[in-house]
Design a protein around this motif. Structure first.
Motif, short mmCIF file in Angstrom:
data_model
loop_
_atom_site.label_atom_id
_atom_site.label_comp_id
_atom_site.label_asym_id
_atom_site.label_seq_id
_atom_site.Cartn_x
_atom_site.Cartn_y
_atom_site.Cartn_z
N GLU A 334 0.82 -1.21 0.00
CA GLU A 334 0.00 0.00 0.00
C GLU A 334 0.86 1.26 0.00
O GLU A 334 0.33 2.35 0.17
CB GLU A 334 -0.92 0.01 1.24
N LYS A 360 -0.49 3.09 -12.42
CA LYS A 360 -1.91 2.87 -12.13
C LYS A 360 -2.13 2.61 -10.64
O LYS A 360 -3.04 3.17 -10.02
CB LYS A 360 -2.42 1.67 -12.94
N ARG A 361 -1.26 1.78 -10.07
CA ARG A 361 -1.39 1.46 -8.64
C ARG A 361 -1.13 2.70 -7.79
O ARG A 361 -1.80 2.91 -6.77
CB ARG A 361 -0.40 0.36 -8.27
N GLU A 364 -4.25 4.69 -7.80
CA GLU A 364 -5.25 4.03 -6.95
C GLU A 364 -5.00 4.30 -5.47
O GLU A 364 -5.93 4.36 -4.68
CB GLU A 364 -5.25 2.52 -7.22
N TYR A 368 -2.01 11.70 -6.96
CA TYR A 368 -2.68 12.40 -8.05
C TYR A 368 -1.80 13.49 -8.67
O TYR A 368 -2.31 14.48 -9.19
CB TYR A 368 -3.99 13.02 -7.54
N ASN A 392 -8.06 7.75 -18.70
CA ASN A 392 -7.10 8.17 -17.68
C ASN A 392 -6.98 9.70 -17.66
O ASN A 392 -6.97 10.34 -16.59
CB ASN A 392 -5.75 7.53 -17.96
#
Length: 460
Positions: A334, A360-361, A364, A368, A392
């Motif tokens: 994480e 991508k991860r 998620e 940002y 995207n």
């Protein structure tokens, strides 16, 4: 009187515990009960404390102190109404008992009524002979309300009464820090040190203030005095090491960090900093040894894995860097920084699918940053996934509206998908936001850029 660890086997406590085992009821005076209850509460043995309170009140039903312990247990168990009720009855009997006000304030504080708690504690001040603890409680209530000036004044009064109340000293400095009053903190600490020249805590805090002001020479001097005052003060050696790093005196920094390893259990922070210093000195073999020790000492410390990964990136050994960042991700999947590094290393190795997965991860997990959105879009485009790339970018536009870099990419993608109406819309937006970024279209979508249709829009 409070029970210390060595008092554990004292006569009253042993007698009380023996009574519980045999069910024989023995007599204790109220002071003995108070000491027994105090001991159990300090040990976190609430059930035993409650038994002692019950038996104590059976033998001494008029004891205010035992009833106050009962209030304390009510508060601990969040039975605030019962605590309120008992305190009200005690107030009728002893309106000048400061402990009643303290417990009342404690209940109000638990109920988030901090202003009222402060008011009650001020009434207790009028009754108390020893006010240091009360000022500390008032200071904490002000902190709950983010009233840092008032909190600072209260903790200063604590320190006036007890110059060795280091908890209050830390709280005072905390208030100065929060208020960005570094110079005022330095003045206060220097005045305090005039009267307490061998207080290692004050010297340590003074060093921190100079460090924040980037006055590294004075910070170094303050930490030296902290060490003179207490040559086993691990925190002073660590902070001194940080200052020496800022001054590029890496060998001396290593020496100070190394001292901490002999004074206490090794800390991952010290091992990491020693590794960093060796790397700065060009001693790569030693540097990597200490980075290994860091992650061995604390596998959950992300700075350790990041350091060893970046070390191999700087060594241009992308395969080893990838190996260690994968190990880090296996421990903490994480961690967004791990995924950004994973993506960048894979990108460098031209492993585009893995790089895209990394970005991508990262998104998620809440990363940002504009760069993350844009690089992922470009990777998806390279991988022949224009629909995913455009989706995207639409998501990115929610965070970065009216951004030319996003709009030019969307225009190129929609032209490639032959969705000319959408493409034209985004191209016009892009030109309006910042026409100079048209180079994005030229570099990423040369065929689109060269088409007559687009040229006609660009030239308008």
């Amino acid at each position: 009187m409070e029970f210390s660890q060595e008092d554990y086997e004292n006569k009253s406590l042993t007698k009380f515990e023996s009574m519980l085992k045999t069910n024989n009821v023995l007599f204790f005076d109220s002071n003995e009960f108070e000491n027994i209850i105090h001991y159990y509460l300090n040990q976190g043995k609430v059930a035993l404390a409650k038994k002692a309170i019950k038996l104590g009140l059976e033998q001494h039903p008029t004891s205010t102190n035992l009833k106050l312990f009962k209030v304390e247990v009510f508060v601990f168990e969040n039975e605030l109404e019962k605590a309120h009720s008992l305190l009200d009855s005690l107030y009728v009997l002893e309106p000048s008992n400061e402990e009643i006000y303290i417990q009342k304030a404690n209940i109000l504080s638990k109920d988030d009524k901090h202003e009222e708690a402060i008011s009650v504690l001020h009434r207790a001040l009028e009754l108390a002979e020893d006010t240091a603890d009360l000022y500390s409680l008032i200071g904490m209530e002000h902190l709950f309300l983010d009233q840092f000036e008032a909190a600072k004044e209260s903790f200063m009064k604590c320190l006036e009464e007890d110059p060795e109340d280091y908890a209050s000293l830390y709280n005072i400095v905390y208030c100065f820090d929060f208020l960005d009053q570094n110079e005022a903190a330095i003045t206060y600490l220097n005045n305090y040190l005039d009267s307490n020249p061998y207080c290692e805590v004050a010297w340590h805090q003074l060093g921190r203030q100079y460090y924040e002001m980037k006055d590294f020479i004075k910070a170094l001097s303050a930490y030296d005095f902290a060490i003179i005052s207490d040559d086993t003060f691990v925190g002073a050696y660590l902070e001194k090491g940080k200052v020496l790093e800022k001054l590029k005196r890496y060998n001396e920094a290593i020496e100070n960090y190394s001292i901490t390893l002999t004074l206490d259990d090794p800390t991952s922070f010290a091992l990491l900093r020693i590794g960093n210093c060796h790397e700065k000195l060009g001693q790569d073999d030693l540097a990597v040894q200490y980075y290994y020790k860091t992650v061995h000492e604390d596998p959950l410390l992300d700075k350790g894995w990041i350091a060893i990964t970046k070390f191999y990136v700087r060594q241009k050994n992308a395969q080893k860097a990838l190996y260690y960042i994968n190990k880090a991700i296996n421990i903490d999947s994480e961690n967004v920084i791990y995924w950004k590094l994973y993506a960048k290393i894979n990108h460098r190795l031209n492993l585009l699918e893995e790089a895209e997965r990394g970005y991508k991860r990262a998104i998620e997990l809440g990363n940002y940053e504009l760069e993350t959105w844009l690089i992922r879009s470009d990777l998806l485009t390279q991988l022949g996934e224009p629909e995913a790339a455009s989706f995207n970018l639409i998501q990115a536009a929610e965070f970065y509206p009216e951004h030319a870099e996003i709009e030019f990419r969307l225009a190129g993608l929609y032209y490639s998908l032959l969705e000319t109406e959408k493409a034209s819309y985004h191209l016009k937006n892009a030109l309006r936001f910042d026409a100079e970024h048209v180079i994005i279209l030229e570099e990423l979508f040369p065929e689109v850029y060269e088409s007559l249709l687009v040229n006609s829009v660009i030239s308008r």
